[in-house]
Design an enzyme around this catalytic site. Structure first.
Site, PDB file in Angstrom:
ATOM      1  N   CYS A 126     -14.915  -9.050 -15.113  1.00  0.00           N
ATOM      2  CA  CYS A 126     -15.755  -9.758 -14.149  1.00  0.00           C
ATOM      3  C   CYS A 126     -16.846 -10.540 -14.852  1.00  0.00           C
ATOM      4  CB  CYS A 126     -16.351  -8.783 -13.139  1.00  0.00           C
ATOM      5  SG  CYS A 126     -17.440  -7.548 -13.865  1.00  0.00           S
ATOM      6  N   GLU A 172     -19.124  -4.743  -6.105  1.00  0.00           N
ATOM      7  CA  GLU A 172     -19.233  -5.530  -7.335  1.00  0.00           C
ATOM      8  C   GLU A 172     -17.996  -6.397  -7.383  1.00  0.00           C
ATOM      9  OE1 GLU A 172     -18.133  -6.747 -10.716  1.00  0.00           O
ATOM     10  OE2 GLU A 172     -18.292  -4.709 -11.509  1.00  0.00           O
TER      11      GLU A 172
END
Length: 492
Positions: free
Chosen positions: A293, A259
């Site tokens: 993120c 990720e």
């Protein structure tokens, strides 16, 4: 904290790794200072700076513990996870204050992270009775055919500093429930939270060797990727490091779950609720100082409402108070260290060279009431070219690029113009445009008329394009990383 046989109180083992059920220093004896980003004179302690020898010991311990842990079965494993959840709740404020002190985020944000971590743990434990396969028709008489899952083995869990409890939790919990054993390597910037998390799982009754903590930086990470007994690496962090992990293990077919970064857009159309859009952008761009993120780093605004949107946005942002996370009056926390501070200021300077105009912020936050810390003013920059560096590359700081768009199609083009695809958000009164945007966004987590950060504990935390490789986390799909499918045919 209750005394546990064979262990010293937390304060005494901050500098240690946890391998095979025992706290021990790095083999080299080297340590790293953990510093509070809100006050650089505040040192939390010295933590182990581990290398390959420490990692190999931890992997060996995990491999030795694997057969018994796998044989225990998911329902009994889930009981340990449930007890860990109970212990976490009892120490929630301790966790929150540790997160704020070493990572810097506002205390209310840290408390929210603890609550999210407990939700992820509860969801994962609840999956124990669903970790089965299916029966299938056989092509022959008197034959029973079915499928089932097995854990892949020893896994390396490499987590970042921005969510030092939540992201490790959504790696550790499914790894353990699946029957894998693990070596957990947290960010060297947030070692204390990792110690507390490791304590909770072992106080809950986890057998020795099932979860091992190795503190450290690049050397420890490289050793984890290189060890042939590690079957998979789950990593959250930057695109360059994720790519290095994937290519570094490719020769031995190392399974990876990555990720990575994001450059997320909130589209504001002509018919949008501007007040709602402003609040969502403020939350997404400046919450946790933009260090997510899924943070909103671009506002892609229809030129017909741009000025009205910016008037509202700048009035809101210019009045926000920057300060330490434990100050209830603070609205924006420091960034995690001086490197992130320098990177944010460099991004602002680069945007100005590309023609961007700073509407508010743009510098280091200072003042008599601020200690010597890593404080960046919340920054809004307009007239940012869609293909400039600020509009294309991740900053991971409280810097928002405002990009002009000429209608819906142009806004979608700009939103999808980046290499990343973590989150996509649109504000519009048009139901048709909302559903079309969901269909056209090249991103994993999509939102309409709400902040564009994250998802629920039971929805996939997933990106697209360069933001994600491998199965998503925080969802039933996570088992496709930690387990492998098998089939069996039995004639009778």
């Amino acid at each position: 904290m209750a005394n546990v046989p064979g262990r010293e109180p937390t304060a005494a083992h901050h500098l240690l790794n946890f391998i095979d059920g025992r706290w021990s220093p790095a083999e080299s004896g080297q340590t790293r200072t953990n510093t509070n980003p809100a006050d650089l004179s505040d040192h939390l302690g010295e933590f182990a700076e581990s290398g390959g020898v420490d990692v190999d010991r931890a992997v060996d311990a995990a491999a030795a513990a694997l057969p018994a842990w796998r044989a225990m079965g998911p329902i009994r494993r889930a009981a340990i996870l449930a007890e860990a959840g109970r212990l976490l709740t009892g120490r929630a404020e301790e966790f929150a204050r540790a997160i704020t002190r070493e990572q810097g985020k506002l205390l209310r944000e840290a408390r929210g992270e603890v609550a999210r971590s407990r939700a992820v743990l509860d969801f994962t434990a609840g999956q124990a009775r669903l970790l089965g396969g299916v029966t299938a028709p056989a092509e022959e008489d008197r034959t029973f055919a079915y499928t089932f899952r097995r854990p892949i083995g020893v896994v390396g869990l490499v987590s970042p500093w921005n969510f030092p409890l939540a992201i490790p939790m959504w790696k550790v919990a499914p790894a353990l429930l699946s029957g894998c054993t693990a070596v957990f390597k947290p960010s060297p910037l947030t070692p204390l939270t990792a110690v507390l998390l490791t304590e909770v799982f072992h106080e809950a009754g986890l057998p020795d060797g099932v979860l091992n903590l190795v503190q450290g930086d690049v050397a420890a990470g490289e050793a984890l990727v290189a060890n042939p007994s590690v079957a998979g690496i789950s990593f959250t962090g930057s695109l360059p490091v994720g790519t290095a992990i994937h290519t570094g293990g490719a020769h031995r077919l190392l399974r990876t779950q990555l990720e990575l970064g994001g450059k997320n857009a909130v589209i504001v159309l002509e018919d949008a609720d501007l007040d709602g859009a402003v609040e969502a952008v403020v939350h997404g761009a400046f919450g946790q100082a933009g260090q997510r993120c899924s943070a909103t780093s671009r506002a892609v605004v229809d030129v017909r409402v741009r000025d009205a949107f910016l008037d509202r946005l700048v009035a809101r942002v210019a009045g926000m108070k920057v300060g330490p996370g434990d100050d209830p009056a603070s609205q924006i926390c420091p960034v995690v260290n001086t490197a992130r501070l320098d990177a944010a200021l460099a991004a602002v300077a680069g945007a100005q060279r590309d023609g961007g105009k700073v509407l508010c912020g743009g510098g280091r936050a200072t003042g008599e009431d601020l200690p010597d810390g890593c404080y960046v003013q919340p920054t809004v920059i307009r007239d940012v070219p869609w293909d400039s560096e600020l509009a294309q590359e991740e900053v991971f700081g409280p810097v928002l690029a405002v990009v002009d768009a000429d209608g819906f199609d142009d806004a979608m083009r700009i939103s999808n113009s980046v290499k990343y695809g973590m989150s996509g958000t649109i504000f519009t009164a048009s139901q048709s445009r909302a559903f079309e945007a969901i269909d056209r966004f090249e991103a994993g987590m999509l939102h309409v008329n709400r902040p564009g950060v994250g998802a629920y504990a039971h929805l996939p935390h997933v990106g697209a394009k360069a933001s994600q490789y491998g199965p998503p986390e925080c969802s039933p799909q996570v088992w496709d990383f930690y387990t492998e499918w098998h089939s069996a045919c039995i004639s009778y």
